[in-house]
Design an enzyme around this catalytic site. Structure first.
Site, PDB file in Angstrom:
ATOM      1  N   GLY A 183     -15.089   9.023 -48.711  1.00  0.00           N
ATOM      2  CA  GLY A 183     -13.661   8.849 -48.433  1.00  0.00           C
ATOM      3  C   GLY A 183     -12.796   8.931 -49.673  1.00  0.00           C
ATOM      4  O   GLY A 183     -11.706   8.360 -49.702  1.00  0.00           O
ATOM      5  N   SER A 189     -11.466  11.711 -51.106  1.00  0.00           N
ATOM      6  CA  SER A 189     -10.643  12.922 -51.229  1.00  0.00           C
ATOM      7  C   SER A 189      -9.222  12.593 -51.668  1.00  0.00           C
ATOM      8  O   SER A 189      -8.609  11.631 -51.190  1.00  0.00           O
ATOM      9  CB  SER A 189     -10.588  13.668 -49.894  1.00  0.00           C
ATOM     10  OG  SER A 189      -9.652  14.740 -49.961  1.00  0.00           O
ATOM     11  N   ARG A 232     -17.524  21.219 -54.151  1.00  0.00           N
ATOM     12  CA  ARG A 232     -17.855  21.853 -55.433  1.00  0.00           C
ATOM     13  C   ARG A 232     -17.363  20.980 -56.580  1.00  0.00           C
ATOM     14  O   ARG A 232     -16.642  21.414 -57.475  1.00  0.00           O
ATOM     15  CB  ARG A 232     -17.281  23.266 -55.502  1.00  0.00           C
ATOM     16  CG  ARG A 232     -17.872  24.187 -54.457  1.00  0.00           C
ATOM     17  CD  ARG A 232     -17.209  25.535 -54.430  1.00  0.00           C
ATOM     18  NE  ARG A 232     -17.557  26.325 -55.625  1.00  0.00           N
ATOM     19  CZ  ARG A 232     -17.041  27.530 -55.872  1.00  0.00           C
ATOM     20  NH1 ARG A 232     -16.166  28.060 -55.037  1.00  0.00           N
ATOM     21  NH2 ARG A 232     -17.407  28.191 -56.950  1.00  0.00           N
ATOM     22  N   SER A 233     -17.782  19.746 -56.535  1.00  0.00           N
ATOM     23  CA  SER A 233     -17.356  18.736 -57.493  1.00  0.00           C
ATOM     24  C   SER A 233     -17.762  19.110 -58.919  1.00  0.00           C
ATOM     25  O   SER A 233     -18.753  19.808 -59.141  1.00  0.00           O
ATOM     26  CB  SER A 233     -17.990  17.401 -57.104  1.00  0.00           C
ATOM     27  OG  SER A 233     -17.758  16.402 -58.061  1.00  0.00           O
ATOM     28  N   ALA A 284     -15.446  22.087 -42.993  1.00  0.00           N
ATOM     29  CA  ALA A 284     -14.769  22.949 -42.017  1.00  0.00           C
ATOM     30  C   ALA A 284     -15.706  23.982 -41.413  1.00  0.00           C
ATOM     31  O   ALA A 284     -15.401  24.561 -40.371  1.00  0.00           O
ATOM     32  CB  ALA A 284     -13.590  23.660 -42.681  1.00  0.00           C
ATOM     33  N   VAL A 307     -21.635  20.504 -41.394  1.00  0.00           N
ATOM     34  CA  VAL A 307     -21.845  19.189 -42.010  1.00  0.00           C
ATOM     35  C   VAL A 307     -23.109  19.254 -42.849  1.00  0.00           C
ATOM     36  O   VAL A 307     -24.210  19.437 -42.327  1.00  0.00           O
ATOM     37  CB  VAL A 307     -21.973  18.089 -40.942  1.00  0.00           C
ATOM     38  CG1 VAL A 307     -22.178  16.731 -41.604  1.00  0.00           C
ATOM     39  CG2 VAL A 307     -20.741  18.058 -40.034  1.00  0.00           C
ATOM     40  N   ILE A 308     -22.949  19.148 -44.157  1.00  0.00           N
ATOM     41  CA  ILE A 308     -24.098  19.138 -45.057  1.00  0.00           C
ATOM     42  C   ILE A 308     -24.825  17.810 -44.893  1.00  0.00           C
ATOM     43  O   ILE A 308     -24.238  16.742 -45.043  1.00  0.00           O
ATOM     44  CB  ILE A 308     -23.646  19.329 -46.515  1.00  0.00           C
ATOM     45  CG1 ILE A 308     -23.000  20.708 -46.690  1.00  0.00           C
ATOM     46  CG2 ILE A 308     -24.819  19.155 -47.476  1.00  0.00           C
ATOM     47  CD1 ILE A 308     -22.304  20.895 -48.016  1.00  0.00           C
ATOM     48  N   ARG A 335      -3.508   3.563 -61.416  1.00  0.00           N
ATOM     49  CA  ARG A 335      -2.572   4.262 -60.515  1.00  0.00           C
ATOM     50  C   ARG A 335      -2.066   3.326 -59.418  1.00  0.00           C
ATOM     51  O   ARG A 335      -0.867   3.263 -59.119  1.00  0.00           O
ATOM     52  CB  ARG A 335      -3.293   5.480 -59.917  1.00  0.00           C
ATOM     53  CG  ARG A 335      -2.477   6.377 -58.999  1.00  0.00           C
ATOM     54  CD  ARG A 335      -2.491   5.965 -57.507  1.00  0.00           C
ATOM     55  NE  ARG A 335      -3.795   5.725 -56.963  1.00  0.00           N
ATOM     56  CZ  ARG A 335      -4.497   6.608 -56.248  1.00  0.00           C
ATOM     57  NH1 ARG A 335      -3.996   7.800 -55.992  1.00  0.00           N
ATOM     58  NH2 ARG A 335      -5.684   6.274 -55.749  1.00  0.00           N
ATOM     59  N   TYR A 339      -5.942  19.133 -66.451  1.00  0.00           N
ATOM     60  CA  TYR A 339      -5.796  18.011 -65.519  1.00  0.00           C
ATOM     61  C   TYR A 339      -4.516  17.270 -65.889  1.00  0.00           C
ATOM     62  O   TYR A 339      -4.400  16.720 -66.982  1.00  0.00           O
ATOM     63  CB  TYR A 339      -7.007  17.087 -65.626  1.00  0.00           C
ATOM     64  CG  TYR A 339      -7.124  16.056 -64.541  1.00  0.00           C
ATOM     65  CD1 TYR A 339      -7.983  16.248 -63.466  1.00  0.00           C
ATOM     66  CD2 TYR A 339      -6.390  14.879 -64.590  1.00  0.00           C
ATOM     67  CE1 TYR A 339      -8.114  15.292 -62.467  1.00  0.00           C
ATOM     68  CE2 TYR A 339      -6.506  13.923 -63.593  1.00  0.00           C
ATOM     69  CZ  TYR A 339      -7.369  14.132 -62.535  1.00  0.00           C
ATOM     70  OH  TYR A 339      -7.489  13.185 -61.546  1.00  0.00           O
TER      71      TYR A 339
END
Length: 552
Positions: free
Chosen positions: A151, A153, A230-231, A282, A285-286, A407, A468
């Site tokens: 969770g 993202s 693709r972290s 999408a 599911v890996i 943050r 970044y």
């Protein structure tokens, strides 16, 4: 030899393993990670942004209204027939904890008044076969499915979007937490998609191994999520991106199962693993990933550097990478980010740093670390760097997973804080940085909220690097609209300056409008055709990754 003695999991391995923590519903991480801002930071915020620094009160999760579940009793019974009733939940807390990811807009929406959108149920399958059966049932019943790992993202990748369907379920993969195979000769390991970074590292540590994949989301993100997005981890200079580590994938789709990857390399047509590494749930599911691993490092060395300006520092990083002498960690903060880090470091007695701060770490055997450190150090010094010793690098490592907590503390006191990232070639790096910085600054200033825009390089390649950005500004009455306006300006600037719309945060909902610019209209049609083949009903993660066909 191949070690297939028995499955070990994060909950059942010999000796036990760290339990998987659940993140709080309206912020990053766990309660223990949150702390009030220091007096130094509060004074700085008052001087720069004119805010008091007093945090607003937060609601209790039990007081948050959720959109009513649309699933019928018959549909819930159908789901329970696959995973049993004890692993299908319509509980308020389970639904709230799966209401989306952890971007600043996600958290601002969660803190807003009124009913929150949430999945109509959360399903916890135990293995690949149960995931596959769930997808078959949901496709037949017309129920949207959002695969859910940690969770974490920050691009709307796990938001419970229904698309054209009446209902949506979150499929939480946490029970897929086994390490099923270690091939010590080949240096590979097979892991369940639901393992978090710390769980995977603890399982591997028992065999003297490590993945070396440490993104900022490491403490909560999952193996399946790393693959699906693709972290890229903070040690990518030494160990590569997560997709570089992937040897095999097992994927459940509404059209059946795919087992991809038979050898370290192959010429058997296009590599289909590339379709699913980065597919963001999408296309399927890996459920299981076989990865390249390495021995846990014998030793780690730290060295920080100061450069007079960002251009000099970037040129130095390029020299190191192109010489093949990259450290395990290699990163460079610009002047603004170095200055803020100085203010934060002073709160804990850190060493002062001027100019632009670079961090290097070296891992491996003592001989390898000594040789690589000497080679990289000579190159950095020749390119204009001044060595600062270990302390700033150790301070960075100590706090490297803590930035999202800061943050959230800033959000609590009325300060907007968000990040975005991109990548480009070395020759285009300065122009891209300047144009994105200007787009963010101009957009927020035009809204009456001057901003502090900071940037760092955290991932390097022989031909280019990532950028970044962190953006800080006083919140307006509608901070979501405020940020989305700045985000649109930055995204347009990235595309115009030939950068990628995302280097490692993925597409999700937030970057979807720029996908036709990234891959072209024909590329969108190719992805749409693959989607039709593996998910003809379109139930998988609606509204993510693939733009609507009319844009193609």
């Amino acid at each position: 030899m191949v070690d297939t003695q028995q499955q070990t999991s994060s909950s059942g391995m010999p000796g036990g393993s760290a339990p998987r923590p659940s993140m709080v519903w309206d912020a990053w991480g766990i309660p223990a990670g949150h702390a009030p801002l220091s007096e130094r930071i509060r004074t700085l915020l008052a001087q720069v942004f004119g805010v008091s620094g007093e945090p607003v009160a937060r609601r209790d999760e039990g007081d948050v209204p959720l959109r009513d579940s649309t699933l019928t009793a018959a549909q819930l019974a159908e789901l329970s027939s696959v995973v049993d009733a004890g692993h299908v939940s319509v509980d308020h807390r389970d639904r709230l904890l799966h209401a989306g990811g952890k971007s600043t807009p996600d958290l601002l929406r969660r803190r807003a008044e009124g009913p929150q959108d949430a999945p109509d149920a959360v399903v916890f399958p135990a293995d690949h076969d149960e995931v596959q059966a769930l997808l078959f049932r949901c496709a037949e019943a017309g129920i949207a499915v959002v695969p859910f790992g940690g969770g974490t993202s920050v691009v709307g990748g796990v938001d419970p979007a229904r698309g054209r369907f009446d209902s949506v379920v979150a499929v939480d993969l946490r029970r897929l937490d086994a390490m099923t195979d270690i091939d010590a000769v080949s240096g590979t390991v097979t892991l369940g998609a639901g393992l978090t970074g710390p769980q995977a590292e603890q399982l591997l540590a028992g065999h003297g191994l490590s993945l070396g994949h440490f993104p900022q989301s490491f403490e909560f993100a999952s193996i399946g999520g790393f693959a699906a997005t693709r972290s890229s981890g903070q040690a990518s200079a030494g160990y590569g991106r997560f997709d570089d580590m992937i040897q095999r994938l097992r994927i459940a789709t509404p059209s059946g199962t795919l087992d991809l990857g038979r050898a370290p390399a192959s010429a058997a047509g296009p590599d289909l693993r590339e379709l699913f590494a980065g597919s963001e749930g999408a296309l399927g599911v890996i459920t299981e990933v076989t990865l390249r691993v390495h021995p846990a490092p014998e030793t780690v060395a730290y060295q920080a550097w100061s450069f007079p300006d960002f251009a000099t520092g970037a040129s130095a990083l390029r020299a190191v990478v192109q010489a093949g002498a990259a450290p395990t960690v290699l990163r460079l903060s610009d002047e603004a980010e170095t200055g803020l880090n100085l203010a934060r470091s002073a709160d804990v007695g850190g060493a002062p740093v001027t100019g632009c701060l670079a961090i290097t770490t070296f891992e491996g055997t003592a001989a390898h670390v000594a040789a690589r450190g000497a080679e990289a150090g000579a190159l950095l010094e020749a390119a204009g760097g001044s060595p600062l010793g270990e302390q700033p690098a150790r301070e960075w490592e100590h706090g490297r997973f803590a930035a999202p907590y800061l943050r959230d503390a800033l959000l609590d006191v009325g300060i907007l804080c968000e990040t975005l990232e991109t990548a480009t070639s070395w020759s285009n790096l300065a122009e891209l940085k300047a144009k994105v910085t200007a787009a963010l600054t101009d957009s927020l200033s035009a809204q009456g909220t001057p901003a502090l825009v900071m940037c760092h390089i955290s991932h390097t390649y022989p031909t280019g690097a990532s950028l970044y950005f962190t953006v800080v500004a006083k919140q307006l009455e509608d901070p979501i609209a405020q940020w989305l306006g700045a985000k649109r300006a930055a995204g347009d600037a990235i595309v115009a300056a030939s950068g990628t719309i995302t280097h490692h945060h993925a597409i999700g909902e937030d970057h979807r409008p720029w996908m036709p610019d990234e891959i072209g209209d024909l590329g969108v049609r190719v992805l749409t055709a693959v989607k039709q083949a593996v998910d003809p009903a379109g139930i998988l993660n609606p509204g993510k990754l693939i733009p609507p066909e009319e844009t193609a």
